[in-house]
Design an enzyme around this catalytic site. Structure first.
Site, PDB file in Angstrom:
ATOM      1  N   HIS A 269       0.867  -1.275   0.033  1.00  0.00           N
ATOM      2  CA  HIS A 269      -0.041  -0.117  -0.085  1.00  0.00           C
ATOM      3  C   HIS A 269       0.900   1.393  -0.099  1.00  0.00           C
ATOM      4  O   HIS A 269       2.110   1.206   0.069  1.00  0.00           O
ATOM      5  CB  HIS A 269      -0.980   0.072   1.119  1.00  0.00           C
ATOM      6  CG  HIS A 269      -0.194  -0.399   2.335  1.00  0.00           C
ATOM      7  ND1 HIS A 269       0.670   0.487   3.175  1.00  0.00           N
ATOM      8  CD2 HIS A 269      -0.387  -1.546   3.136  1.00  0.00           C
ATOM      9  CE1 HIS A 269       1.133  -0.072   4.295  1.00  0.00           C
ATOM     10  NE2 HIS A 269       0.648  -1.248   4.244  1.00  0.00           N
TER      11      HIS A 269
ATOM     12  N   ARG B 248      -3.121  15.635  19.805  1.00  0.00           N
ATOM     13  CA  ARG B 248      -1.781  15.854  18.816  1.00  0.00           C
ATOM     14  C   ARG B 248      -1.635  17.076  18.281  1.00  0.00           C
ATOM     15  O   ARG B 248      -2.129  17.151  16.801  1.00  0.00           O
ATOM     16  CB  ARG B 248      -2.007  14.596  17.840  1.00  0.00           C
ATOM     17  CG  ARG B 248      -3.456  14.508  17.254  1.00  0.00           C
ATOM     18  CD  ARG B 248      -2.944  13.534  15.932  1.00  0.00           C
ATOM     19  NE  ARG B 248      -4.160  13.686  15.114  1.00  0.00           N
ATOM     20  CZ  ARG B 248      -4.840  12.480  14.872  1.00  0.00           C
ATOM     21  NH1 ARG B 248      -4.626  11.504  15.158  1.00  0.00           N
ATOM     22  NH2 ARG B 248      -6.011  12.593  13.858  1.00  0.00           N
TER      23      ARG B 248
END
Ligand SMILES: [Fe+2]
Length: 557
Positions: free
Chosen positions: A12, A484
């Site tokens: 991927h 975050r």
């Protein structure tokens, strides 16, 4: 040396990158261009052409086609030459395959991560992903000239596969590891997975390691994923089976429900991962004292893990980067070719390595589609007014970010101190699980008001938000009190639009921060082109779009 790095053809995150004489010129991820998330198994034809065009190079100018997988070390995959041929033929770049060089997958990860460290000094790199050729976790020494593999762990001890099995248990599709990490905050770690252990610089998976004797290590690796899944079901209970839901407009949207044992499993797996990587980091720093430490591989996308590393080793020289995933291995392959030719690389700190559009191009596009747009004299001030009013604004500026985080160039923005904003973003605009955490962009001068650390520019490290502020900024505080944040260099006295926007917000709200989530709809890659931006703007309830210098608004409700 003009090196074209490529990942893709299997796995991927297909991508392309160009490094010229040690300077990173451009990088593009195929999913953004093909609009197929994760670009699974794709040859990055679009990304290669976009990179060549951006760099102003033709196929004749490329000295090396650099692939981030070494077939000689992978008995299950002898296809790299055919992948080089496929790249050449599918991209219609004849002769390119004759300049193919192949590199160890984890070395490519390490080289890409090193770019974002202090390249004037050696570094140690911990690479952890689902799988390199026949390794799962590797420790490299890297310097501005090459890499040396110090130690590696077998496939059956793969931390990436362990985490992927947990993701499958939690009912998320392939690539949903970020969701598992988010879900972990809702649970309690009730199983330490003691069979995962660390022996010096190697990961051991206990009973599963017996399968190293198996004839085909890649078969053992696949079997081990199922073994983990079976063990998780046995210890925690049934897998989560997410229902398929449709809303009134028949758009698929994910099921937000989960049971306690699903969250407990996620928390347990997250804690086990953190325990193992922290111990590897500790052992690495013990063997190589004083050295800077960088992290790469898909596991290094885990914000909670990175935050744990930072808080465990507050005085160590740790570097996290925006491209630890397989797309970044394309960049790393080009770096390795540079080193192989005797060159050195110039370090970077920017994530904005993608493709951008000029103001003239955007003007032409809007005219072509007959889309009405205004051109504010000060875009940052106008958008700050909108955001302060509680509206949602898509923000499309400059070159796109590399990696999975939008960092103020392909972002959706909102006011983080509105309780309703998280639901607006998750339920209405992005149509995803209601509990998914969101993060803020914060002027670095303001970071200290909210978080322990101020230098987290890539939104890839979780930090604990000061407890007194969690309720005030509930839209960007996860249930465990972490967030975050993206720290944004305060260049608000320059033409830089994003810091100017944050500074304008500070004038209006008292805080230089904004909720920042990636500009995409559910299950869609982050927008790439201005056409993608228009499509997503008009197919979601977004209220405004800042497209380069232009502002598009939907009619007032
Ligand atoms: Fe990888």
């Amino acid at each position: 040396m003009r090196a074209l790095g490529v990942s893709g053809g299997f796995g991927h995150d297909a991508a392309a990158a160009i490094v010229v004489d040690g300077t990173v010129v451009v990088m593009a991820e195929e999913e953004r261009l093909s609009r197929r998330k994760d670009a699974v198994g794709e040859i990055p034809v679009n990304a290669i052409h976009a990179c060549l065009k951006y760099a102003g190079l033709s196929v004749a100018d490329i000295d090396a086609l650099c692939l981030s997988w070494n077939p000689a070390k992978d008995p299950s995959n002898h296809q790299m030459q055919s992948i080089a041929t496929r790249i050449s033929s599918e991209s219609r770049l004849e002769g390119l395959e004759q300049r193919t060089r192949v590199y160890d997958h984890h070395a490519c990860h390490a080289a890409a991560a090193f770019l974002y460290a202090d390249v004037s000094a050696p570094a140690m790199c911990i690479v952890a992903d689902g799988r390199g050729e026949l390794t799962s976790t590797s420790v490299y020494r890297v310097w501005n000239g090459g890499t040396e593999l110090i130690e590696s762990s077998p496939l059956v001890a793969s931390l990436g596969t362990f985490y992927a099995a947990a993701t499958e248990f939690c009912g998320f599709r392939r690539g949903g590891q970020g969701k598992t990490m988010g879900l972990a905050a809702y649970g309690e770690a009730v199983d330490a997975f003691p069979e995962l252990s660390v022996d010096d610089l190697r990961v051991d998976a206990g009973r599963a390691n017996l399968m190293r004797e198996h004839d085909d290590p890649t078969h053992a690796h696949r079997q081990m994923r199922q073994d983990w899944l079976d063990a998780m079901v046995e210890r925690f209970g049934p897998q989560r089976r997410a229902q398929h839901l449709t809303d009134e407009f028949l758009c698929g949207r994910p099921d937000s429900t989960f049971e306690r044992h699903h969250a407990d499993l996620a928390a347990s797996v997250q804690l086990a991962l953190e325990r193992v990587i922290v111990e590897l980091a500790r052992n690495t720093m013990h063997r190589f004292p004083g050295v800077q430490l960088v992290f790469a591989g898909g596991v290094a996308l885990n914000c909670s893990l990175n935050g744990r590393l930072r808080s465990t080793f507050p005085d160590a020289r740790l570097h996290f980067n925006p491209v630890p995933h397989d797309a970044g291995s394309a960049l790393g392959a080009a770096v390795l070719a540079t080193w192989e030719s005797g060159g050195a690389v110039t370090g970077i700190s920017t994530p904005y390595l993608g493709i951008g559009w000029s103001h003239d191009q955007l003007t032409t596009l809007l005219n072509y589609y007959g889309v009405a747009a205004e051109r504010p004299t000060d875009l940052s001030e106008t958008v700050a007014d909108y955001l302060a009013d509680g509206r949602t604004v898509a923000w499309f500026q400059g070159r796109s970010e590399v990696g999975p985080r939008a960092l103020g160039h392909r972002s959706i923005l909102g006011r983080p101190d509105l309780d309703s904003m998280k639901a607006t973003m998750n339920n209405k605009i992005k149509r995803r699980e209601a509990w998914r955490p969101l993060g803020p962009s914060v002027l670095d001068s303001e970071m200290i008001r909210l978080f322990p650390r101020s230098d987290t520019p890539y939104m890839i490290e979780a930090q604990r938000m000061h407890p007194a502020l969690r309720a005030e900024f509930s839209s960007v505080a996860h249930v465990d009190g972490t967030s975050r944040p993206q720290s944004v260099t305060d260049w608000s006295d320059t033409e830089q639009l994003y810091p100017r926007l944050l500074a304008a917000l500070r004038e209006r709200t008292g805080w230089g921060l904004v909720l920042n989530t990636s500009f995409n709809d559910f299950a869609e890659p982050i927008v790439h082109s201005p056409i993608d931006a228009l499509r997503t703007f008009f197919s979601t309830p977004l209220e405004a779009l800042a497209l380069g210098p232009y502002l598009l608004r939907k009619s007032e409700k």
